[in-house]
Enzyme design. Structure first.
Site, PDB file in Angstrom:
ATOM      1  N   GLU A 243     -40.985  14.866  -6.845  1.00 12.53           N
ATOM      2  CA  GLU A 243     -41.907  15.536  -8.388  1.00 12.53           C
ATOM      3  C   GLU A 243     -42.403  16.661  -7.156  1.00 12.53           C
ATOM      4  O   GLU A 243     -43.970  16.207  -7.429  1.00 12.53           O
ATOM      5  CB  GLU A 243     -41.539  14.400  -8.699  1.00 12.53           C
ATOM      6  CG  GLU A 243     -40.512  13.393  -9.693  1.00 12.53           C
ATOM      7  CD  GLU A 243     -40.511  13.898 -10.397  1.00 12.53           C
ATOM      8  OE1 GLU A 243     -40.809  14.591 -11.195  1.00 12.53           O
ATOM      9  OE2 GLU A 243     -39.358  12.995 -10.585  1.00 12.53           O
TER      10      GLU A 243
ATOM     11  N   GLU B   8     -24.525   8.156  -4.067  1.00  9.95           N
ATOM     12  CA  GLU B   8     -25.125   7.019  -4.596  1.00  9.95           C
ATOM     13  C   GLU B   8     -24.667   6.410  -5.936  1.00  9.95           C
ATOM     14  O   GLU B   8     -25.324   7.499  -7.083  1.00  9.95           O
ATOM     15  CB  GLU B   8     -26.211   7.077  -4.565  1.00  9.95           C
ATOM     16  CG  GLU B   8     -27.470   6.141  -4.193  1.00  9.95           C
ATOM     17  CD  GLU B   8     -28.513   5.173  -4.461  1.00  9.95           C
ATOM     18  OE1 GLU B   8     -29.319   6.112  -3.651  1.00  9.95           O
ATOM     19  OE2 GLU B   8     -29.500   4.526  -5.650  1.00  9.95           O
TER      20      GLU B   8
END
Ligand SMILES: *[C@@H]1O[C@H](CO)[C@@H](O)[C@H](O)[C@H]1NC(C)=O
Ligand SMILES: *[C@@H]1O[C@H](CO)[C@@H](O)[C@H](O)[C@H]1NC(C)=O
Ligand SMILES: *[C@@H]1O[C@H](CO)[C@@H](O)[C@H](O)[C@H]1NC(C)=O
Ligand SMILES: *[C@@H]1O[C@H](CO)[C@@H](O)[C@H](O)[C@H]1NC(C)=O
Ligand SMILES: *[C@@H]1O[C@H](CO)[C@@H](O)[C@H](O)[C@H]1NC(C)=O
Ligand SMILES: *[C@@H]1O[C@H](CO)[C@@H](O)[C@H](O)[C@H]1NC(C)=O
Ligand SMILES: *[C@@H]1O[C@H](CO)[C@@H](O)[C@H](O)[C@H]1NC(C)=O
Ligand SMILES: *[C@@H]1O[C@H](CO)[C@@H](O)[C@H](O)[C@H]1NC(C)=O
Ligand SMILES: *[C@@H]1O[C@H](CO)[C@@H](O)[C@H](O)[C@H]1NC(C)=O
Ligand SMILES: *[C@@H]1O[C@H](CO)[C@@H](O)[C@H](O)[C@H]1NC(C)=O
Ligand SMILES: *[C@@H]1O[C@H](CO)[C@@H](O)[C@H](O)[C@H]1NC(C)=O
Ligand SMILES: *[C@@H]1O[C@H](CO)[C@@H](O)[C@H](O)[C@H]1NC(C)=O
Length: 512
Positions: free
Chosen positions: A178, A297
């Site tokens: 981020e 995932e």
């Protein structure tokens, strides 16, 4: 009079409930059936820190894992693709002079399930040799900065590109970053990767086989969502081959999460997968990105799953519904995430203080999905979701091979807790009627059931009367004498009648 009327109504509603789902089948695919399913649809993701245990090493290959993977290869005619990564990929640093494959230390404040300080040595990469013929996606730690971060990146590359033959390498950058400078940094680092691969393994570059999976976003980030990131040039170099997203149905300790509400719930599955379909659509329309979209995932509940939920037979049924809905709606591939002692794991690869080696209930869901898809290299397989109306507890799918209806999957997800009801006594059944078109040419139907004592069972699961348990033959298929194998039924006047015990599923294989 009123009493009589309500008795009649009650009788009617009971009957309707039993025959609520006459399913009209068509022999050729409906217009909204999927495009041909890519090979290796049933794939896995293995936690970075658990990979040495799942795969073993040169002197001690993990043959149990290998057997379980090979079973799926035999069913879907293509080997599962193994992504190595996860949360611990971002904790890993490389020490070129370390003898041990992996040294990890736990900080229970951060996680009880995996180490959060990890150093890997060259021996770690031996684990890429133990399953011949398998293809890997290696997760590189691109999140760590500074000298150690760059060293780790630069030192991993020769080890990984030498461990993997040319056609087995793809890389997937770190999971969640981020940062404002993200795109510039990503491009800088992927260029560094390319240059380092070129220096150490030029044949990989020459073959054109170095491919990147897009960095994955957990879906909650506003500042850095995938669409914006692509819009500002993430794929400036054009090296990204797949959009890689992650997904969970909810959290292991999230309030309100239950087996019935969160997992054994077709409505919840549809909503969950639709988020990705929407994202994929927006990527095309807003960012002009038209790449295959996969789940790199995923599993039932984040934080490694919840005991009694994620390891139950009910979670296996969820896995079938989730994967088949993904297949029907164009998700390119699904990598079910695995880790040592994880509650949602399809298998535990080694004995540990916390868990016994063994095949777990969710694996049987993988087996059913691979069986339903069938040999993906023998013909074009497309999947359609059969709309049963607004059902929460039931779902149905059709598989077409080269445009001819070949298999039907029916999944019944009303919870049956055998601890309360007993293994057989109180277990209700749901009746399904399937209607074939006139002159369909279907002469018989083979029925393979996915079954256990109840949705809360964590052992004793079979598919088509076959067990894949570790203790029977190290994960290879073993036909059990005490369970029903495949039954054959004949359609009558184009109708197929089939009962499903609550919390079970079937595949109907049509014979022409
Ligand atoms: C290979 O695995 C075995 C069993 O886990 C272990 O004892 C051995 O040290 C490993 N070898 C290397 C080179 O890591
Ligand atoms: C594991 O598989 C390898 C390769 O097939 C074989 O050489 C080895 O004996 C097997 N190990 C065990 C414990 O079965
Ligand atoms: C790397 O491993 C060597 C050999 O075990 C050890 O002496 C050294 O301290 C390690 N380096 C770091 C940075 O941990
Ligand atoms: C874990 O948290 C406890 C309580 O907040 C604290 O006392 C302990 O020092 C922490 N341990 C580590 C390794 O940070
Ligand atoms: C990582 O390094 C890059 C390049 O030096 C820098 O722009 C960025 O801010 C750093 N990120 C973090 C999280 O420190
Ligand atoms: C099924 O999931 C939907 C969507 O999350 C939810 O609104 C509904 O309450 C769930 N149904 C049951 C029976 O739990
Ligand atoms: C997907 O997009 C459609 C159309 O914009 C919208 O109605 C729907 O709510 C979205 N679904 C999800 C799960 O975000
Ligand atoms: C796993 O077992 C160890 C040793 O018994 C224990 O300390 C640890 O808390 C266990 N982990 C979990 C997640 O239960
Ligand atoms: C899948 O089909 C291909 C092409 O017909 C064939 O070569 C292969 O042996 C089949 N695989 C399995 C596991 O049946
Ligand atoms: C596919 O089309 C059929 C009608 O042809 C419709 O009933 C069904 O809901 C559609 N499926 C999906 C997943 O949109
Ligand atoms: C099944 O019933 C038993 C006994 O009431 C209960 O302890 C258990 O939590 C139930 N399992 C599930 C998954 O609800
Ligand atoms: C069926 O056979 C298997 C393998 O021998 C055994 O583990 C299981 O307990 C048996 N199940 C029943 C219901 O007898």
């Amino acid at each position: 009079m009123t009493q009589l009327l309500s008795a009649v109504l009650l009788a009617c509603s009971l009957q309707l409930a039993r025959a609520a789902t006459p399913i009209q089948l068509s022999i050729s695919p409906p217009s909204n059936a999927s495009a041909p399913i890519r090979k290796s649809f049933v794939s896995f993701s293995i936690e970075f820190s658990s990979f040495p245990d799942f795969a073993g090493n040169n002197s001690h290959p993990n043959n149990f894992s290998y057997n379980l993977l090979n079973n799926l290869d035999g069913l879907q005619g293509s080997k599962p693709i193994i992504r190595v990564g996860g949360n611990t990929q971002d904790y890993a640093t490389v020490n070129a002079s370390q003898e041990a494959a992996l040294i990890g230390s736990y900080d229970f404040n951060k996680s009880k399930d995996y180490p959060t300080t990890i150093s890997i040595g060259p021996a770690y990469f031996e684990s890429y040799n133990t399953w011949p013929g398998y293809e890997y996606i290696h997760g590189l730690n691109m999140g760590k900065n500074g000298t150690i971060g760059y060293q780790t990146l630069v030192q991993s590359i020769p080890l990984i590109c030498k461990a993997l033959p040319v056609d087995k390498l793809a890389t997937s950058p770190t999971t969640e970053l981020e940062r404002i400078c993200y795109v510039a940094e990503y491009i800088e680092k992927t260029r560094l990767i390319r240059d380092t691969v070129k220096l150490n393994c030029p044949e990989v570059i020459e073959s054109g086989k170095l491919r990147y999976y897009s960095p994955s976003f957990a879906g909650t980030s506003n500042s850095l969502n995938i669409i914006k990131t692509f819009q500002v040039g993430l794929d400036e170099d054009g090296g990204i081959a797949f959009i890689d997203s992650h997904n969970y149905m909810g959290g292991a300790t999230q309030p309100g999460v239950t087996l019935q509400k969160t997992l054994m719930n077709h409505t919840a599955v549809v909503l969950n997968v639709n988020k990705h379909l929407n994202e994929s659509t927006l990527l095309k329309s807003l960012a002009g990105i038209d790449l295959p979209y996969l789940l790199g995932e995923t599993n039932s509940l984040y934080n490694q799953g919840a005991p009694a939920l994620s390891n139950s037979f009910g979670a296996a049924l969820w896995g079938v519904d989730f994967n088949l809905y993904c297949a029907a709606t164009g998700i390119a591939r699904v990598h079910m995430h695995q880790g040592n002692n994880y509650r949602y794991a399809a298998w535990q690869p080694v004995d540990t203080a916390n868990e016994t080696i063994g095949t777990k209930a969710p694996y049987y869901g993988n087996v059913m999905v691979a069986s339903f898809l069938g040999n993906l290299t023998a013909g074009n397989v497309s999947v359609a979701n059969i709309d049963l109306g607004n059902t929460i507890y039931e779902s149905a799918y059709a598989a077409y091979v080269d445009d001819r209806l070949e298999r039907i999957a029916l999944i019944h997800m009303q919870e049956y807790n055998y601890t309360v009801g007993g293994p057989n006594a109180g277990r209700q059944k749901a009746a399904f009627t399937l209607r074939l078109p006139v002159n369909s040419g279907v002469s018989a139907v083979d029925v393979s059931r996915l079954i256990a004592n109840g949705s809360n069972a964590i052992t004793g699961v079979t598919f088509g009367g076959v067990s894949y348990n570790y203790e029977l033959n190290v994960g290879r298929p073993v036909k059990l004498a005490n369970t029903t194998a495949v039954e054959t039924i004949k359609p009558e006047d184009g109708s197929i009648e089939i009962d499903l015990p609550w919390s079970s599923a079937v595949i109907l294989q049509l014979k022409y």
